[in-house]
Structure formats: structure tokens, C-alpha cells
Design an enzyme around this catalytic site. Structure first.
Site, PDB file in Angstrom:
ATOM      1  N   CYS A 152      -6.812  17.408 -31.341  1.00  0.00           N
ATOM      2  CA  CYS A 152      -7.426  16.643 -30.228  1.00  0.00           C
ATOM      3  C   CYS A 152      -6.457  15.869 -29.341  1.00  0.00           C
ATOM      4  CB  CYS A 152      -8.110  15.422 -31.183  1.00  0.00           C
ATOM      5  SG  CYS A 152      -7.419  14.719 -32.413  1.00  0.00           S
ATOM      6  N   ASP A 153      -6.998  15.661 -28.104  1.00  0.00           N
ATOM      7  CA  ASP A 153      -6.306  15.073 -27.140  1.00  0.00           C
ATOM      8  C   ASP A 153      -7.338  14.338 -26.304  1.00  0.00           C
ATOM      9  OD1 ASP A 153      -3.431  14.969 -25.862  1.00  0.00           O
ATOM     10  OD2 ASP A 153      -4.594  15.498 -24.216  1.00  0.00           O
TER      11      ASP A 153
END
Length: 199
Positions: free
Chosen positions: A70-71
Site C-alpha cells: 500500500c502507498d
């Protein structure tokens, strides 16, 4: 075939706390990748590229795992904003964000290292800051010190007092790990969160 290990490709304590809500056993592994945006790259593309890159990097060490990458990239009027890192930068950031809407582009990837299948999506979240006075900014920062948070505010804490509204499909997206999308991805990968035996 043995059940795949679930891995969160992140060292973020905030994302770890979000994933713990699902009551699934998981490991945290820091991907250790360069998170610098590429030239002329859109915020959406940056967040998606980095989410997938984190999952793929961790997959190099795990042959049978479901790896969550995730980012998040936060923007105001198209300008990317990062973590302030210290009090001085946080004052500048909150002063700039006063009265404005911030878009948090939260990218999520789930990579099955056994089948080499990647699922990815972006879940945007919108936050409007109140018009803030210098005293309000100083008071908040002294109380909460959110120097490791993009936007210099913790919505799950005192930072809620800085906001006019929060809008989006999943409030967890604001913290950087959209759980609604993740539950759906896990089901596609053969894990029904609500059907698993719990000890």
C-alpha cells in the site's frame, strides 16, 4: 498446498493497527524501496506503482504468500504533500492547508506470490480543513505532534477538530490501508475473512 502466509509490506504502525481490525494472523515486512516519485508522474500513478513495487519486493523472499502493498500520496490543488517530519514543517503545512481540501490517493495491492497474480486499486479520500488560526495550529501540534503523518493531522485523534469534513468510501483509506477493498481482494484470493476459524 499449505495456506499462504499473509504479509503486510510495510513498517507503518498505523497500517499495522488497521490490518489488526480483521483479526487475521499476519507478518509485517519492510520492503525498503525508493519511494521517490518519477518525473511527470501523477499522484495516482505514484501511489499505485509504489504499492505494487512494495508487494513485489517482499515477494522475492516468500514463495507462498499473500502480500499487501500500500502507498498513499496526498495532494492539494494537484501539489503533492508529504510527512512534515518536524514542528516547523508541520506549521507551514497546516498553514497552507487551512481552508482547503486535500485528496489522499490510497493505493492497495494484493500479490499472490504462488500464482503471481496481482490485484490493485486506488481508493481516494477527501478531507477539508477548517480555516485555522496560528494559535489553533500551535495548540494542536503541541498536543498531538503528528510529524509522521501526511497533512500534519491524525484524523483518528485530536486532528478531527481541524476538519470540516471527511468524504470517501472507506475511512481506513485515510490511514493508508483501505480495508473494504482488501477484504474483497482477499476473497478473490480464496480467503473469506468472515468464514475463517478463529482460535
Amino acid at each position: 498446498m499449505t495456506k499462504p502466509t499473509l504479509i503486510l509490506a510495510s513498517s507503518s504502525r498505523y497500517r499495522r493497527e488497521v490490518l489488526e481490525k480483521l483479526h487475521l494472523p499476519f507478518e509485517c515486512v519492510s520492503p525498503g524501496i525508493d519511494e521517490t516519485p518519477l518525473a511527470s508522474e501523477s499522484p495516482e500513478h505514484t501511489s499505485l506503482r509504489l504499492a505494487e513495487s512494495k508487494a513485489l519486493k517482499v515477494a522475492e523472499s516468500y514463495a507462498n504468500a499473500l502480500i499487501i502493498g500500500c502507498d498513499q500520496v496526498a495532494t492539494v490543488d494537484g501539489l503533492q504533500i508529504g510527512k512534515p517530519g518536524n514542528h516547523k514543517n508541520a506549521v507551514k503545512q497546516l498553514t497552507m492547508l487551512s481552508g482547503r481540501e486535500v485528496v489522499f490517493h490510497s493505493a492497495l495491492s494484493l500479490y499472490d506470490s504462488a500464482s503471481q497474480q496481482m490485484q490493485s486499486t486506488i481508493v481516494p479520500y477527501y478531507v477539508k480543513f477548517k480555516t485555522l488560526t496560528p494559535l489553533q495550529i500551535e495548540t494542536y501540534l503541541r498536543l498531538e505532534q503528528p510529524y509522521d503523518c501526511a497533512g500534519s493531522a491524525k484524523s483518528e485523534g485530536m486532528g478531527i477538530a481541524l476538519l470540516d469534513y471527511m468524504r470517501g468510501d472507506d475511512p481506513n483509506a485515510l490511514i493508508g490501508l483501505p480495508l473494504i477493498a482488501l477484504v474483497n481482494m482477499l476473497k478473490q484470493a480464496g480467503i473469506d475473512v468472515l468464514s475463517l476459524p478463529r482460535t
